[in-house]
Design a protein around this motif. Structure first.
Motif, PDB file in Angstrom:
ATOM      1  N   GLU A  55       3.666  33.672  42.695  1.00 26.30           N
ATOM      2  CA  GLU A  55       2.890  33.093  43.794  1.00 26.30           C
ATOM      3  C   GLU A  55       2.250  34.172  44.670  1.00 26.30           C
ATOM      4  O   GLU A  55       1.206  33.943  45.290  1.00 26.30           O
ATOM      5  CB  GLU A  55       3.801  32.181  44.635  1.00 26.30           C
ATOM      6  N   LEU A  56       2.867  35.344  44.732  1.00 27.77           N
ATOM      7  CA  LEU A  56       2.270  36.435  45.513  1.00 27.77           C
ATOM      8  C   LEU A  56       0.885  36.765  44.958  1.00 27.77           C
ATOM      9  O   LEU A  56      -0.067  37.033  45.705  1.00 27.77           O
ATOM     10  CB  LEU A  56       3.173  37.677  45.483  1.00 27.77           C
ATOM     11  N   ILE A  57       0.775  36.732  43.627  1.00 25.79           N
ATOM     12  CA  ILE A  57      -0.520  36.994  42.992  1.00 25.79           C
ATOM     13  C   ILE A  57      -1.460  35.807  43.199  1.00 25.79           C
ATOM     14  O   ILE A  57      -2.627  35.974  43.533  1.00 25.79           O
ATOM     15  CB  ILE A  57      -0.319  37.311  41.495  1.00 25.79           C
ATOM     16  N   GLN A  58      -0.911  34.609  43.062  1.00 24.32           N
ATOM     17  CA  GLN A  58      -1.744  33.407  43.212  1.00 24.32           C
ATOM     18  C   GLN A  58      -2.243  33.225  44.643  1.00 24.32           C
ATOM     19  O   GLN A  58      -3.187  32.485  44.887  1.00 24.32           O
ATOM     20  CB  GLN A  58      -0.954  32.174  42.769  1.00 24.32           C
ATOM     21  N   LEU A 172      -3.275  28.384  47.240  1.00 22.67           N
ATOM     22  CA  LEU A 172      -2.728  28.774  45.947  1.00 22.67           C
ATOM     23  C   LEU A 172      -3.817  28.667  44.884  1.00 22.67           C
ATOM     24  O   LEU A 172      -4.448  27.632  44.753  1.00 22.67           O
ATOM     25  CB  LEU A 172      -1.568  27.838  45.602  1.00 22.67           C
ATOM     26  N   ASP A 173      -4.058  29.752  44.152  1.00 23.33           N
ATOM     27  CA  ASP A 173      -5.060  29.749  43.093  1.00 23.33           C
ATOM     28  C   ASP A 173      -4.361  30.100  41.783  1.00 23.33           C
ATOM     29  O   ASP A 173      -4.073  31.272  41.507  1.00 23.33           O
ATOM     30  CB  ASP A 173      -6.156  30.777  43.429  1.00 23.33           C
ATOM     31  N   GLU A 174      -4.088  29.062  40.977  1.00 26.11           N
ATOM     32  CA  GLU A 174      -3.284  29.279  39.775  1.00 26.11           C
ATOM     33  C   GLU A 174      -3.999  30.111  38.725  1.00 26.11           C
ATOM     34  O   GLU A 174      -3.371  30.650  37.816  1.00 26.11           O
ATOM     35  CB  GLU A 174      -2.843  27.926  39.189  1.00 26.11           C
ATOM     36  N   SER A 175      -5.325  30.228  38.871  1.00 21.40           N
ATOM     37  CA  SER A 175      -6.066  30.991  37.861  1.00 21.40           C
ATOM     38  C   SER A 175      -6.062  32.499  38.168  1.00 21.40           C
ATOM     39  O   SER A 175      -6.472  33.299  37.341  1.00 21.40           O
ATOM     40  CB  SER A 175      -7.514  30.488  37.800  1.00 21.40           C
ATOM     41  N   ARG A 176      -5.613  32.857  39.362  1.00 27.63           N
ATOM     42  CA  ARG A 176      -5.608  34.285  39.715  1.00 27.63           C
ATOM     43  C   ARG A 176      -4.627  35.068  38.852  1.00 27.63           C
ATOM     44  O   ARG A 176      -3.493  34.647  38.640  1.00 27.63           O
ATOM     45  CB  ARG A 176      -5.192  34.464  41.176  1.00 27.63           C
ATOM     46  N   GLU A 177      -5.069  36.215  38.362  1.00 28.87           N
ATOM     47  CA  GLU A 177      -4.160  37.017  37.553  1.00 28.87           C
ATOM     48  C   GLU A 177      -3.933  38.367  38.196  1.00 28.87           C
ATOM     49  O   GLU A 177      -4.765  38.874  38.935  1.00 28.87           O
ATOM     50  CB  GLU A 177      -4.727  37.179  36.144  1.00 28.87           C
TER      51      GLU A 177
END
Lengths: 332, 265
Positions: A55-58, A172-177
């Protein structure tokens, strides 16, 4: 090696991440974008849930630096400081932000002293100076009477603690990598002089007034301890917590962890209710950065009305029961 | 038990006036007091001394007039005072302040416990305590709300956190920063005041300390103040006055409308 990148320090508590970890990322994201540099969330601790790390990345991080070890389960400043200094030595970040929590305000000065870095406490605004690319750090001082903007022109990294709740986490952006970089905890950094013996829970949720969106505070006008029940009724109707002025704490109507103001805590909730509080400058210092301030007081000349977005001049013992009753209908 | 309490003299904040043209604080006519949060550190230091013996030394860095703050602490029951004063210290930020305090503490001699206030009410950083512990490599507990036990070799304390409290044991020597909950500061006694007047308070200047000059004052401070603003306090919100049942109803309905508009409910 050049100092590059923006770091934010994530905080863990009992295997979970505290909300400030994500608030810092929205601050850090802005700075990293402006500098066109990487945003790194640094997490030192015991075992933290995998999905929360993701989630830190998202929620904004490009990279997570993870130093996980059972020996790091409890915050012990001596060890945490050595781990962070070791990471700084190896990776040379340009900016490090931590939350102005009890642990953040302990770790950051401990680190800054040893590496002779500039550190600014409890910032409410951060920006980048166009010409120099220095970090501009704005913070209230002298009981909130002034706002000082501070920079550290020559020392790196530039370090700041940021007031909790002063920014919102990103969606929250679930596509973020991004990258999760695990760094092994080197045992020679372990300082076992201070022993953690016991954790004593606050016993009631009301204790953490700094992390709540809604704070309902009472002062001298509450007249007696029994009347604080009216405040918790109102607070609970909205999912908030109860705070207090120094007067109320000194009279034993509320506990010190609930005290808002110069000799208590500084809170920045969405909504702050000042009920039976006249608004001494020491109290204002602890709450005037709240998004919205609502005051109820019998004295129409009370200072609190000057800083209020909404005020009711009247007897709180008339207003509160009616308000709680009407709210209950609304919230239902 | 040798205890050192670093304190700070601050303007009495409730009377602070700002010069609206320059945006600076008008210190003229503003009384200087011991940082209110340092009083709790002084009190608990005296209590530890009373039950375990030893001396409490109070130390401050500031202008010569900071002598007054030290004498107030002596009047409360501290044994010795040390003033650190030199023009070359002026403009020090927390890093440089802590650096000089550490050098002074080293000169004072063997120390078992350093107790500092949580933060000063003017600068409001809370950094100098942890800075000192870091520089001297002393075990540190911040936000201490209670001392549970003191032995010849260790101290057990409770520390206030966001979630409640945690109990820590630190070997001595150690440094604590303490919160208001720890004690109730005593008032100076008449005898204390008389003794405080007679006590000799040494002043340490640059020449007395083993310091590197480029770590002092503004030069030694990594941070720089770029700008000072006086924030506007007034919000000018809507005010409802309650005089009877009808206006009470109106005020509460108004508040609920307001909260809906702000998406609070």
């Amino acid at each position: 090696m050049e100092y590059k990148g923006v770091w934010t320090i994530a905080e863990a508590h009992e295997g979970d991440l505290k909300a400030v970890s994500f608030e810092l990322l929205s601050r850090g994201r802005k700075l990293a974008d402006e500098l066109e540099e990487e945003l790194v969330s640094v997490l030192i601790g015991g075992k933290v849930k995998e999905e929360r790390v993701k989630e830190l990345i998202q929620r904004g991080a490009d990279r997570v630096i993870l130093v996980e070890d059972p020996l790091l389960d409890r915050f012990i400043v001596e060890t945490y400081s050595k781990v962070l200094i070791d990471l700084i030595d190896k990776k040379k970040p340009e900016i490090i932000l931590s939350a102005a929590t009890v642990n953040g305000r302990t770790l950051m000065p401990h680190v800054a002293m040893r590496i002779h870095a500039g550190l600014t406490a409890d910032c409410t605004e951060l920006g980048i100076e166009e010409t120099t690319r220095n970090l501009l750090q704005t913070r209230p001082a002298i009981g909130g009477n002034i706002l000082a903007t501070i920079k550290s022109p020559d020392s790196r990294p530039q370090m700041a603690t940021v007031r909790p709740k002063s920014s919102r986490p990103l969606e929250l952006d679930e596509s973020r990598e991004g990258v999760v970089e695990r760094i092994e905890f080197s045992r020679d950094l372990y300082d076992d002089r201070v022993k953690h013996l016991e954790t004593i829970s606050g016993g009631e949720e009301d204790i953490n007034i700094q992390e709540s969106d809604i704070v309902v505070s009472g002062g001298k006008g509450m007249k007696k301890i029994d009347n604080f029940k009216m405040l918790s009724d109102l607070a609970h109707a909205m999912g908030g917590v109860v705070g207090a002025s120094r007067d109320a704490v000194d009279r034993g109507w509320a506990r010190y962890p609930q005290q808002v103001g110069l000799s208590g805590k500084t809170v920045t909730p969405n909504v702050y209710f000042a009920i039976g509080i006249s608004g001494a400058i020491q109290h204002l210092a602890g709450m005037k950065t709240a998004e919205t301030i609502i005051a109820i007081n019998t004295d129409e000349d009370a200072t609190i009305f000057q800083v209020s977005d909404f005020g009711i001049v009247g007897d709180l013992f008339d207003v509160l029961p009616l308000l709680t009753q009407k709210l209950a209908k609304e919230v239902k | 038990m040798n205890i050192i309490v670093p304190i700070k003299q601050v303007p009495e904040t409730s009377n602070v006036k700002m010069d609206t043209e320059t945006g600076t604080m008008m210190r003229d006519g503003v009384e200087s007091i011991i940082n209110p949060l340092d009083l709790y550190a002084i009190e608990i230091a005296i209590q530890v001394k009373e039950s375990h013996g030893g001396r409490v030394t109070v130390v401050t860095m500031g202008p010569p007039s900071a002598d007054k703050a030290l004498r107030e602490a002596l009047a409360m029951g501290c044994d010795d005072g040390v003033l650190i004063s030199d023009r070359k210290f002026a403009g020090a930020d927390t890093w440089s302040t802590a650096y000089v305090l550490v050098k002074a503490i080293e000169k004072i001699g063997a120390v078992d416990l350093i107790i500092a206030g949580e933060r000063a009410t003017d600068g409001d950083t809370g950094q100098v305590g942890p800075n000192i512990a870091s520089a001297m490599d002393l075990p540190l507990a911040t936000y201490v709300s209670r001392i549970d036990a003191v032995t010849g070799t260790s101290i057990t304390v409770e520390r206030m956190t966001e979630e409640g409290y945690e109990k820590l044991r630190l070997p001595l020597p150690a440094l604590l920063t303490v919160v208001k909950e720890i004690s109730y500061p005593r008032l100076p006694t008449l005898r204390g005041k008389q003794r405080a007047r007679k006590t000799d308070i040494p002043t340490y200047s640059v020449a007395d300390l083993d310091v590197v000059e480029n770590h002092l004052g503004l030069t030694g401070s990594p941070t720089r103040v770029v700008k000072i603003e006086t924030p506007k306090v007034t919000r000018g919100g809507k005010i409802y006055k309650v005089v009877d049942d009808h206006s009470l109803e109106e005020a509460v309905d108004g508040l609920i409308e307001f909260m809906k508009k702000k998406e609070i409910i």
